[in-house]
Design a protein around this motif. Sequence first.
Motif, PDB file in Angstrom:
ATOM      1  N   ILE A 129      77.210  36.334 -19.171  1.00  0.00           N
ATOM      2  CA  ILE A 129      77.134  36.335 -20.355  1.00  0.00           C
ATOM      3  C   ILE A 129      77.998  35.401 -21.054  1.00  0.00           C
ATOM      4  O   ILE A 129      78.927  35.234 -21.058  1.00  0.00           O
ATOM      5  CB  ILE A 129      77.698  37.765 -20.976  1.00  0.00           C
ATOM      6  N   TYR A 130      77.383  34.242 -22.334  1.00  0.00           N
ATOM      7  CA  TYR A 130      77.816  33.266 -22.507  1.00  0.00           C
ATOM      8  C   TYR A 130      77.938  33.513 -23.975  1.00  0.00           C
ATOM      9  O   TYR A 130      76.949  33.999 -25.010  1.00  0.00           O
ATOM     10  CB  TYR A 130      76.976  31.618 -22.530  1.00  0.00           C
ATOM     11  N   ARG A 131      79.477  32.952 -25.013  1.00  0.00           N
ATOM     12  CA  ARG A 131      78.728  32.501 -26.370  1.00  0.00           C
ATOM     13  C   ARG A 131      77.973  31.213 -26.869  1.00  0.00           C
ATOM     14  O   ARG A 131      77.994  30.537 -26.155  1.00  0.00           O
ATOM     15  CB  ARG A 131      80.421  32.477 -26.806  1.00  0.00           C
ATOM     16  N   LEU A 132      77.758  31.978 -27.578  1.00  0.00           N
ATOM     17  CA  LEU A 132      76.670  30.681 -28.072  1.00  0.00           C
ATOM     18  C   LEU A 132      77.090  30.952 -29.995  1.00  0.00           C
ATOM     19  O   LEU A 132      76.832  31.405 -30.139  1.00  0.00           O
ATOM     20  CB  LEU A 132      75.480  31.185 -27.774  1.00  0.00           C
ATOM     21  N   ARG A 133      77.452  29.490 -30.333  1.00  0.00           N
ATOM     22  CA  ARG A 133      78.199  29.300 -31.231  1.00  0.00           C
ATOM     23  C   ARG A 133      77.052  28.118 -32.037  1.00  0.00           C
ATOM     24  O   ARG A 133      76.658  26.626 -31.366  1.00  0.00           O
ATOM     25  CB  ARG A 133      78.952  28.456 -31.511  1.00  0.00           C
ATOM     26  N   CYS A 134      76.526  28.810 -33.236  1.00  0.00           N
ATOM     27  CA  CYS A 134      75.588  27.051 -33.815  1.00  0.00           C
ATOM     28  C   CYS A 134      76.630  26.373 -34.846  1.00  0.00           C
ATOM     29  O   CYS A 134      77.229  26.985 -35.400  1.00  0.00           O
ATOM     30  CB  CYS A 134      74.104  28.627 -34.580  1.00  0.00           C
ATOM     31  N   VAL A 135      75.716  25.491 -34.970  1.00  0.00           N
ATOM     32  CA  VAL A 135      76.052  24.498 -35.990  1.00  0.00           C
ATOM     33  C   VAL A 135      76.367  24.977 -37.396  1.00  0.00           C
ATOM     34  O   VAL A 135      76.976  24.093 -37.918  1.00  0.00           O
ATOM     35  CB  VAL A 135      76.257  23.179 -35.685  1.00  0.00           C
ATOM     36  N   GLU A 136      75.593  25.899 -37.335  1.00  0.00           N
ATOM     37  CA  GLU A 136      75.580  26.457 -38.529  1.00  0.00           C
ATOM     38  C   GLU A 136      76.048  27.626 -39.259  1.00  0.00           C
ATOM     39  O   GLU A 136      76.867  28.507 -39.959  1.00  0.00           O
ATOM     40  CB  GLU A 136      74.006  27.691 -39.216  1.00  0.00           C
ATOM     41  N   ALA A 137      77.532  27.530 -37.931  1.00  0.00           N
ATOM     42  CA  ALA A 137      78.838  28.380 -38.426  1.00  0.00           C
ATOM     43  C   ALA A 137      78.087  29.934 -38.312  1.00  0.00           C
ATOM     44  O   ALA A 137      79.015  31.166 -39.160  1.00  0.00           O
ATOM     45  CB  ALA A 137      79.272  28.310 -40.193  1.00  0.00           C
ATOM     46  N   MET A 140      76.213  34.427 -31.715  1.00  0.00           N
ATOM     47  CA  MET A 140      76.254  35.283 -30.854  1.00  0.00           C
ATOM     48  C   MET A 140      76.330  35.323 -29.205  1.00  0.00           C
ATOM     49  O   MET A 140      77.303  34.495 -28.916  1.00  0.00           O
ATOM     50  CB  MET A 140      73.967  35.572 -31.017  1.00  0.00           C
ATOM     51  N   THR A 141      76.566  36.473 -28.999  1.00  0.00           N
ATOM     52  CA  THR A 141      76.906  36.568 -27.025  1.00  0.00           C
ATOM     53  C   THR A 141      75.596  37.187 -26.957  1.00  0.00           C
ATOM     54  O   THR A 141      75.594  37.898 -26.391  1.00  0.00           O
ATOM     55  CB  THR A 141      77.986  37.529 -27.065  1.00  0.00           C
ATOM     56  N   VAL A 142      75.218  36.708 -25.321  1.00  0.00           N
ATOM     57  CA  VAL A 142      73.734  36.510 -25.005  1.00  0.00           C
ATOM     58  C   VAL A 142      73.902  36.838 -23.925  1.00  0.00           C
ATOM     59  O   VAL A 142      75.029  35.840 -22.659  1.00  0.00           O
ATOM     60  CB  VAL A 142      72.689  35.831 -25.194  1.00  0.00           C
ATOM     61  N   PRO A 143      73.196  37.505 -22.673  1.00  0.00           N
ATOM     62  CA  PRO A 143      73.376  37.669 -21.587  1.00  0.00           C
ATOM     63  C   PRO A 143      72.264  36.919 -20.874  1.00  0.00           C
ATOM     64  O   PRO A 143      71.191  37.959 -20.942  1.00  0.00           O
ATOM     65  CB  PRO A 143      72.675  39.085 -21.076  1.00  0.00           C
ATOM     66  N   TRP A 144      72.105  35.661 -20.695  1.00  0.00           N
ATOM     67  CA  TRP A 144      71.224  34.805 -20.082  1.00  0.00           C
ATOM     68  C   TRP A 144      70.369  34.969 -18.348  1.00  0.00           C
ATOM     69  O   TRP A 144      72.429  35.038 -17.602  1.00  0.00           O
ATOM     70  CB  TRP A 144      71.732  33.369 -20.297  1.00  0.00           C
ATOM     71  N   THR A 145      69.886  34.523 -18.467  1.00  0.00           N
ATOM     72  CA  THR A 145      69.347  34.885 -16.721  1.00  0.00           C
ATOM     73  C   THR A 145      68.898  33.594 -15.542  1.00  0.00           C
ATOM     74  O   THR A 145      67.738  33.259 -17.209  1.00  0.00           O
ATOM     75  CB  THR A 145      68.544  36.268 -16.340  1.00  0.00           C
ATOM     76  N   GLY A 146      69.439  33.130 -15.098  1.00  0.00           N
ATOM     77  CA  GLY A 146      69.069  31.297 -15.015  1.00  0.00           C
ATOM     78  C   GLY A 146      69.818  30.969 -13.880  1.00  0.00           C
ATOM     79  O   GLY A 146      69.941  32.148 -13.172  1.00  0.00           O
ATOM     80  N   PHE A 147      69.550  29.797 -13.502  1.00  0.00           N
ATOM     81  CA  PHE A 147      70.202  28.989 -12.338  1.00  0.00           C
ATOM     82  C   PHE A 147      71.348  27.419 -12.874  1.00  0.00           C
ATOM     83  O   PHE A 147      71.034  26.863 -14.469  1.00  0.00           O
ATOM     84  CB  PHE A 147      69.685  29.141 -11.464  1.00  0.00           C
ATOM     85  N   GLN A 148      72.077  27.179 -12.455  1.00  0.00           N
ATOM     86  CA  GLN A 148      72.487  26.435 -12.751  1.00  0.00           C
ATOM     87  C   GLN A 148      71.924  24.797 -13.163  1.00  0.00           C
ATOM     88  O   GLN A 148      70.780  24.719 -12.634  1.00  0.00           O
ATOM     89  CB  GLN A 148      73.981  26.054 -11.864  1.00  0.00           C
ATOM     90  N   LEU A 149      71.993  24.214 -13.723  1.00  0.00           N
ATOM     91  CA  LEU A 149      71.188  22.757 -14.030  1.00  0.00           C
ATOM     92  C   LEU A 149      70.975  22.234 -12.964  1.00  0.00           C
ATOM     93  O   LEU A 149      70.585  21.041 -12.053  1.00  0.00           O
ATOM     94  CB  LEU A 149      71.775  21.964 -15.164  1.00  0.00           C
ATOM     95  N   SER A 150      72.327  21.992 -12.191  1.00  0.00           N
ATOM     96  CA  SER A 150      73.000  20.858 -11.177  1.00  0.00           C
ATOM     97  C   SER A 150      72.214  21.469  -9.802  1.00  0.00           C
ATOM     98  O   SER A 150      71.833  20.445  -8.750  1.00  0.00           O
ATOM     99  CB  SER A 150      74.711  21.461 -10.730  1.00  0.00           C
ATOM    100  N   GLU A 151      71.787  22.937  -9.796  1.00  0.00           N
ATOM    101  CA  GLU A 151      70.671  22.888  -8.358  1.00  0.00           C
ATOM    102  C   GLU A 151      69.431  22.727  -8.793  1.00  0.00           C
ATOM    103  O   GLU A 151      68.718  22.153  -7.521  1.00  0.00           O
ATOM    104  CB  GLU A 151      70.492  24.656  -8.593  1.00  0.00           C
ATOM    105  N   LEU A 152      69.240  22.638 -10.702  1.00  0.00           N
ATOM    106  CA  LEU A 152      68.077  21.790  -9.963  1.00  0.00           C
ATOM    107  C   LEU A 152      68.050  20.212  -9.810  1.00  0.00           C
ATOM    108  O   LEU A 152      67.306  19.251  -8.733  1.00  0.00           O
ATOM    109  CB  LEU A 152      66.900  21.914 -11.555  1.00  0.00           C
ATOM    110  N   LEU A 153      69.147  19.997 -10.504  1.00  0.00           N
ATOM    111  CA  LEU A 153      68.668  18.517 -10.084  1.00  0.00           C
ATOM    112  C   LEU A 153      69.200  17.940  -8.670  1.00  0.00           C
ATOM    113  O   LEU A 153      68.353  16.673  -8.428  1.00  0.00           O
ATOM    114  CB  LEU A 153      69.912  17.600 -10.887  1.00  0.00           C
TER     115      LEU A 153
END
Length: 314
Positions: A129-137, A140-153
């Motif tokens: 669950i991450y906070r997401l801040r738009c440059v437009e001020a 939102m707070t969203v529960p994302w499902t996924g993986f770390q980019l580092s794992e793909l790299l």
Amino acid sequence: MLIRRRRGYEIPESQVTPEHLVLNRRALMGAGAALLPATAFAQQASGPVPPLPAHQRNLRYRPEREITPEREATTYNNFYEFGTSKNIVREASRMPLRPWTIQVDGMVAKPATYGVDDLIRMLPIEERIYRLRCVEAWAMTVPWTGFQLSELLKLVEPTAGARYVSFTTAQLPAVMPGLRQSWYPWPHVEGCTIAEAMNELTFMPVGMYGKPLLAQNGGPFRVVFPWKYGFKSGKSVVRVTLTDRRPENFWFKIQPSEYGFWANVNPEVAHPRWSQATERLLGSGERVPTRLFNGYGEFVAGLYTNLQRERLWA
């Protein structure tokens, strides 16, 4: 002789809607017309999208806020390939989400192309669950499902000279009407340093709210930097490239004075056209103070110790 008088509302049998389509439509309406734009249209357009595998929530990243209602997060979207308004759900729902592949290339020892479902099976999937801040001020707070980019790299093994990572968004003119706006520098490319890419916070969502990621939210595969302004988080990614040159990012090309390469959230540095000191929470409409690095300084501040202060945000 039989004389038949038409009443004006008859139609030929060939024009009658098949019964199974009527029933399906009624079922969707019964499930809630308010949810139809966000879910049903996208599911119809994308074909068979497998459900997410079983996964756990990572409690290391606590949002310290209420989760934004799903309807708000899935119907208030910036995605210029589909249009310049926030209401692009219907347009985005036409984009097929399968099959979908991601090419990972550039300065890597093992360049490869992966199907999104193959990556979901190969890499450790979790919810954050991450906070997401738009440059437009707004935020939102969203529960994302996924993986770390580092794992793909790790799969492709970056070479020693790789300093930056770029993310290219799909270009599908048949379903992306925004691509007709030729004054924009398509394709949409975003980028970060290799250190930022390898940071534990940098996440590659394939889902949100426990469901496969919808097109309007960047499905089926996107990147999220929760300490940066949202425009840095590339959507519907088809290519990840490692390079020794700083990427020329989409919004930076359009207006470098407003959309810098670093774009780390900072309440003390105003956008040229508005303050960044506060943000509006989607759902509640509450106005709250903006936090440095969006509140994730403990994880990322060390990335910037060798940079001059103004370069953190430019």
